[in-house]
Enzyme design. Sequence first.
Site, PDB file in Angstrom:
ATOM      1  CG  ASP A   1      -0.290  -0.445   2.496  1.00 17.02           C
ATOM      2  OD1 ASP A   1       0.951  -0.352   2.584  1.00 17.02           O
ATOM      3  OD2 ASP A   1      -0.995  -0.886   3.416  1.00 17.02           O
TER       4      ASP A   1
ATOM      5  CG  ASN B   1      -8.609  -1.849  12.021  1.00 14.76           C
ATOM      6  OD1 ASN B   1      -7.682  -2.525  11.588  1.00 14.76           O
ATOM      7  ND2 ASN B   1      -9.005  -0.729  11.438  1.00 14.76           N
TER       8      ASN B   1
ATOM      9  CG  HIS C   1      -5.670  -2.536   8.892  1.00 11.60           C
ATOM     10  ND1 HIS C   1      -5.700  -1.169   9.052  1.00 11.60           N
ATOM     11  CD2 HIS C   1      -4.410  -2.892   9.236  1.00 11.60           C
ATOM     12  CE1 HIS C   1      -4.528  -0.727   9.452  1.00 11.60           C
ATOM     13  NE2 HIS C   1      -3.721  -1.761   9.577  1.00 11.60           N
TER      14      HIS C   1
ATOM     15  CD  GLU D   1      -8.543   0.871   7.919  1.00 10.47           C
ATOM     16  OE1 GLU D   1      -8.325  -0.131   8.626  1.00 10.47           O
ATOM     17  OE2 GLU D   1      -8.072   1.993   8.188  1.00 10.47           O
TER      18      GLU D   1
HETATM   19  P1  PGA Z   1       2.250  -1.814  12.750  1.00 12.13           P
HETATM   20  O1  PGA Z   1       1.179  -1.853  11.582  1.00 12.13           O
HETATM   21  O2  PGA Z   1       3.320  -2.799  12.382  1.00 12.13           O
HETATM   22  O3  PGA Z   1       2.763  -0.410  12.731  1.00 12.13           O
HETATM   23  O4  PGA Z   1       1.565  -2.188  14.004  1.00 12.13           O
HETATM   24  C1  PGA Z   1       0.710  -3.064  11.105  1.00 12.13           C
HETATM   25  C2  PGA Z   1      -0.477  -2.824  10.212  1.00 12.13           C
HETATM   26  O5  PGA Z   1      -1.229  -1.865  10.449  1.00 12.13           O
HETATM   27  O6  PGA Z   1      -0.662  -3.608   9.272  1.00 12.13           O
END
Ligand code: PGA
EC number: 3.5.99.6
Length: 273
Positions: free
Chosen positions: A67, A136, A138, A143
């Site tokens: 992304d 959450n 994702h 999302e």
């Molecule tokens: P993080 O993000 O490694 O910063 O916790 C992971 C994600 O949101 O996929």
Amino acid sequence: MKVLIFPTASEAIASVADRVLDEVKRKASAVLGLATGGTMEAVYDRLVLRAQVDDVSFANVKSFNLDEYWGLPPDHPASYHTYMRERLFERIDIKLANTRLPRGDRTDAAAECRAYEAAIANAGGIDLQLLGIGRNGHIGFNEPTSSLASRTRVKTLTEATRQANAAFFDRPEHVPPCALTMGIGTILDARACVLLAIGSAKSAAVAKAIEGPVAATCPASALQLHGDMTMVLDREAAVGLTLIDYYQSVHPDGAQIGAGDPCAPPAASPATD
Ligand code: PGA
């Protein structure tokens, strides 16, 4: 789904970095799906180190990231282009021309997303996809309530995701509201996937992803549909799992094959006739 629970975060991180390196050792022209975020920083540090020690070349590797923020040019300090250049691409011998992330600075998002999907297909598909997980549930920036069949497209970020990523920006309100992300269907097309989750803040999402129903409300639960899926966790990320004793008995402390593997082929028995 393989669930590997390591005693410490650093062992879980090492396992994921080594899996990526093994993939490149196995196939010098591997197509890697890469991820960003705080969790992956230590993975890339370990990968860079191991690539030097084992003298592994990434010269023929291609990569596609999950992304990028919509609206950010590649040279923006908080863009995922910058993250990847600084944390990985400039520290190994991968050719920058062989690396690709969605471009957040195009005028036509839909055309960029179509071109991204086509580029993955032209590369022969992704051999190994790295994934983190949001609190959450994702994966990428898919999302909750993202279609489980989705392809690369623009997604509006939740307020919680924008807050979680605010540390990468000068001010929280500078986190863009939208991103371009591979879809869940795009991710499921990878030949193998490895998800890394560290820490208790991820335990609820991890439990839903592994043991909950397959539901768009937890996008990572779609990974239950993937035939070659490895979940790599530290103990804290695993605390919400109901079947934790089972996972530990199959892969004690994350071991790929436990001593005395009950599913090992039976010893050849003497012929009876
Ligand atoms: P993080 O993000 O490694 O910063 O916790 C992971 C994600 O949101 O996929």
